[in-house]
Motif scaffolding. Structure first.
Motif, PDB file in Angstrom:
ATOM      1  N   SER A  74       3.828   4.634   9.705  1.00 32.14           N
ATOM      2  CA  SER A  74       3.761   4.278  11.200  1.00 32.14           C
ATOM      3  C   SER A  74       3.367   3.235  11.819  1.00 32.14           C
ATOM      4  N   GLN A  75       2.250   2.772  11.031  1.00 29.37           N
ATOM      5  CA  GLN A  75       1.628   1.308  11.245  1.00 29.37           C
ATOM      6  C   GLN A  75       2.436   0.303  10.860  1.00 29.37           C
ATOM      7  N   LYS A 133       5.387   0.249  13.722  1.00 30.25           N
ATOM      8  CA  LYS A 133       4.696  -0.451  14.920  1.00 30.25           C
ATOM      9  C   LYS A 133       4.674  -1.958  14.626  1.00 30.25           C
ATOM     10  N   LEU A 192       0.667  12.596   4.178  1.00 31.13           N
ATOM     11  CA  LEU A 192      -0.255  12.349   5.584  1.00 31.13           C
ATOM     12  C   LEU A 192      -0.410  11.032   5.448  1.00 31.13           C
ATOM     13  N   LYS A 193      -0.983  10.396   4.446  1.00 32.38           N
ATOM     14  CA  LYS A 193      -1.624   9.082   4.496  1.00 32.38           C
ATOM     15  C   LYS A 193      -0.243   8.082   4.474  1.00 32.38           C
ATOM     16  N   LYS A 252       0.900  -1.061   0.064  1.00 30.39           N
ATOM     17  CA  LYS A 252       0.090   0.102   0.104  1.00 30.39           C
ATOM     18  C   LYS A 252       1.053   1.191  -0.020  1.00 30.39           C
ATOM     19  N   ASP A 292       2.659   8.710   5.655  1.00 25.51           N
ATOM     20  CA  ASP A 292       3.155   8.751   6.692  1.00 25.51           C
ATOM     21  C   ASP A 292       2.579   7.863   7.901  1.00 25.51           C
ATOM     22  N   LEU A 293       1.128   7.774   7.798  1.00 22.45           N
ATOM     23  CA  LEU A 293       0.303   7.023   8.558  1.00 22.45           C
ATOM     24  C   LEU A 293       0.508   5.518   8.364  1.00 22.45           C
TER      25      LEU A 293
END
Lengths: 94, 606
Positions: free
Chosen positions: A67-68, A71, A60-61, A38, A63-64
């Motif tokens: 981050s996921q 994690k 921004l998407k 993705k 970056d999101l």
């Protein structure tokens, strides 16, 4: 190596925690792979996007998702450590 | 078609009537005031339900003889069986009394009303109810302004009684013209035809004058002046007794099924008593003579004999009907059905589904989906939008900005009818099922229960939002109108996105996809509050408008967070292989804020 794998499988048969741990690892690997694809797809889109507003939103998407993934990789490493695996077969890179 | 034309037709007919006859106007106003008094009285009694009044009523009506005594006593004191029956109807509508107790009171009231005949015949006295109306209204309204709920309740009762009296007064005033035209002497007829004719006149006169007392006064006057025979006077009294039920019937019009049943009981009792009295008129007259003789009433004192007759035939009615009271209640329950309220019933959480854990979980999921559907529809209509607008793939800003009329929907009412029943059924189902099962299913049910709570909370937040939203969306101030439009567009976009998540294939609707919505909400939240302060600073909106906006954007945030939490359970958990891992990978607010912070820094560097 083969013997170790066999021992692990036998251990997993009798150890429910270990079995769950392996399931979590498998699941994490699959989810992380999807997230990687993705992110890659969105990065490709970003290259062709010239509208500043839309670029910002897309970034921004990205970056999101990144981050996921970060994690998830941390969780996978933790799961591998818990299971006693030193070298996991395919750890995705962030 | 009929429903659409009925109301305008009634309005037109009434308007024509008002134009043609001032008396008709007074009578109609009397009926309207009377009905308003009924509503007010019910409201007042409701304030006392669950407390002292319930205890007093329960204690004074828990046996049949007590109900009879209660009806007799209150009617004797108030001198109006109609009023007692109307009050009883309002007690029943408020759920303070059962039908059997109510019927007992009505029987007692019929006996109590005979004391009026004694007063009229013996002393020429009559308690004038309308004289009490004005002070009752004044004291009542003062009490309505008090904060304590019991004082407010007393206020409603007083105002209710005041309006009832005033309503009856206006009806009587209006019927003065009719009263003058009742020349009883013109119709003196002997034998049974006379009995029936005069009973019918008695009914008509009482219906018209709304008071059996007034009819009795007429009868006594006519009797004493020899205009009518004694037998005809008795028939008139019987008719008056039947006609007096009209007040209860009018009262029951604004009441629920219980009230209508009581009015039915009143009518049945009085008609049955009347029929028996006419059938047994000769033995009754003989009994009246004997009792009068025993009481020392002289043979030609027909007015007092009329009072004796009135008491005797009502007593006969009570004696005849008392053994039938339970059958009467059963019949009324069967004939007058409970009002069918349009309330959504559970379709999936039914008793049979609780047997197996998996079917039970699926049943709760399906029912929760229905709760969401209703909740979503309430939110959409509550904020003055339509489903077609929200779910069409169009830019919402233009059509919503152009809206110049917004219909306010009653969110509380919709919640009661569309959600509360389902929510309660789900809660009952889960509490019955959960504790016996394996951990996994119990856990899912726990999440489902939370999802339902989330939907309810979102609807509540929408209710709070609605008040200012509908006010400012039609404001002349462009800026406040635009901001409130943004607020509802935020809600609409979330609903649109959730619908996509719900219908998309499982890969797309992963829990992690919902993080995107959370992130955009946080970003919007931060930008929004800054803009509000700027609008206030630049004088585009007043600080009052600004504080409303800040509060209301918090409600929008509530709707968002609750619906997102709901979606996490309801839309993404279905048979999903990776749901627990996705739940763990999902970012919390602090992590999302970090992303926003980093993006802001990058923007500054550029």
């Amino acid at each position: 190596m083969k013997t170790k794998k066999l021992i692990d499988r036998v251990r997993a048969m009798f150890d429910e925690d270990l079995r769950n741990n392996h399931q979590v690892q498998e699941s994490l690997n699959e989810v992380l792979e999807k997230l990687r694809l993705k992110e890659k797809k969105m990065l490709a889109e970003l290259e062709h996007e010239h509208n500043p507003g839309r670029r910002e939103a897309l970034q921004l998407k990205i970056d999101l998702v990144h981050s996921q993934r970060k994690k998830g990789i941390a969780m996978l490493r933790q799961a591998q450590t818990d299971a006693g695996d030193r070298k996991p077969p395919a750890t995705p890179e962030p | 078609m009929l429903r659409k034309t009925l109301l305008p037709s009634i309005f037109l007919l009434l308007a024509y009537g008002f134009w043609v006859s001032p008396d008709f106007k007074a009578i109609s106003a009397g009926v309207a005031i009377f009905l308003f008094g009924m509503l007010s009285l019910e409201e007042g009694f409701r304030a006392f339900s669950g407390g002292v009044l319930e205890k007093v009523l329960k204690r004074s009506t828990d046996r049949l003889w007590k109900s009879l005594g209660f009806g007799f006593l209150t009617t004797t004191l108030m001198q109006s069986s109609s009023l007692v029956s109307v009050i009883t109807i309002s007690f029943m509508s408020a759920g303070l009394l059962g039908l059997t107790e109510g019927v007992g009171i009505i029987f007692g009231a019929n006996l109590g009303t005979t004391t009026g005949a004694w007063l009229v015949a013996g002393f020429g006295l009559k308690v004038k109810l309308s004289a009490y109306a004005m002070p009752m209204l004044v004291f009542g309204v003062i009490l309505l302004f008090q904060k304590a709920s019991h004082l407010k309740g007393i206020g409603y009762v007083l105002v209710g009684l005041g309006f009832l009296f005033l309503g009856i007064h206006y009806m009587k005033e209006g019927f003065e013209a009719f009263k003058d035209s009742f020349d009883l002497a013109a119709y003196a007829v002997p034998g049974y035809p006379g009995l029936f004719l005069y009973a019918a006149i008695g009914i008509l006169a009482t219906v018209v004058m709304q008071s059996s007392h007034a009819t009795l006064v007429l009868i006594i006057t006519a009797l004493s002046s020899g205009q009518i025979s004694y037998e005809n006077a008795l028939a008139l009294a019987i008719g008056a007794n039947v006609g007096t039920t009209i007040t209860a019937i009018i009262g029951a019009m604004s009441s629920n099924a219980q009230g209508r049943r009581l009015a039915g009981a009143h009518l049945m009792f009085n008609v049955a008593t009347g029929v028996v009295a006419i059938a047994l008129i000769t033995p009754l007259v003989l009994s009246v003579d004997q009792v009068s003789d025993w009481l020392g009433i002289v043979a030609d004192n027909y007015t007092l004999k009329l009072a004796v007759f009135h008491t005797l035939f009502n007593l006969l009615g009570v004696i005849l009907m008392l053994p039938l009271i339970n059958k009467m209640v059963l019949l009324l329950n069967r004939v007058i059905k409970d009002d069918v309220v349009d309330i959504d019933q559970p379709q999936f959480v039914v008793a049979s589904a609780v047997q197996f854990p998996d079917t039970a979980v699926e049943a709760v999921r399906q029912e929760t989906n229905r709760v969401y559907d209703h909740g979503r529809d309430i939110i959409i209509s509550g904020l003055g939008m339509s489903k077609a607008q929200v779910f069409a793939d169009i830019d919402l800003e233009k059509p919503l900005n152009a809206q110049n009329k917004i219909v306010r929907v009653d969110i509380d009412d919709l919640y009661q009818r569309r959600i509360k029943g389902l929510f309660s059924a789900i809660i009952a189902f889960i509490s019955e099922a959960a504790f016996t099962w394996k951990e996994q299913q119990s856990g899912t049910l726990h999440w489902m229960r939370d999802a339902n709570t989330n939907i309810v909370e979102a609807v509540k937040a929408c209710k709070h939002l609605q008040k200012n939203m509908l006010r400012y969306l039609l404001s002349d101030n462009y800026h406040i109108r635009r901001e409130y439009n943004y607020l509802r567009i935020r809600v609409a976009l979330l609903l649109r996105r959730l619908e996509q998540v719900r219908s998309d294939n499982p890969d797309e609707s992963s829990l992690l996809g919902l993080d995107e919505i959370r992130l955009s909400l946080l970003e919007w939240d931060q930008k929004q509050s800054l803009r509000y302060y700027q609008l206030i600073r630049e004088g585009h909106i007043s600080p009052q408008m600004g504080s409303s906006l800040i509060n209301d954007s918090a409600y929008v945030a509530d709707i968002h967070s609750n619906l997102l939490a709901m979606a996490t359970t309801l839309f993404t958990d279905k048979e999903r292989k990776h749901s627990s891992v996705e739940r763990a990978l999902s970012l919390d607010d602090a992590e999302l804020n970090d992303i926003l912070g980093a993006a802001e820094q990058a923007r500054r560097v550029l």
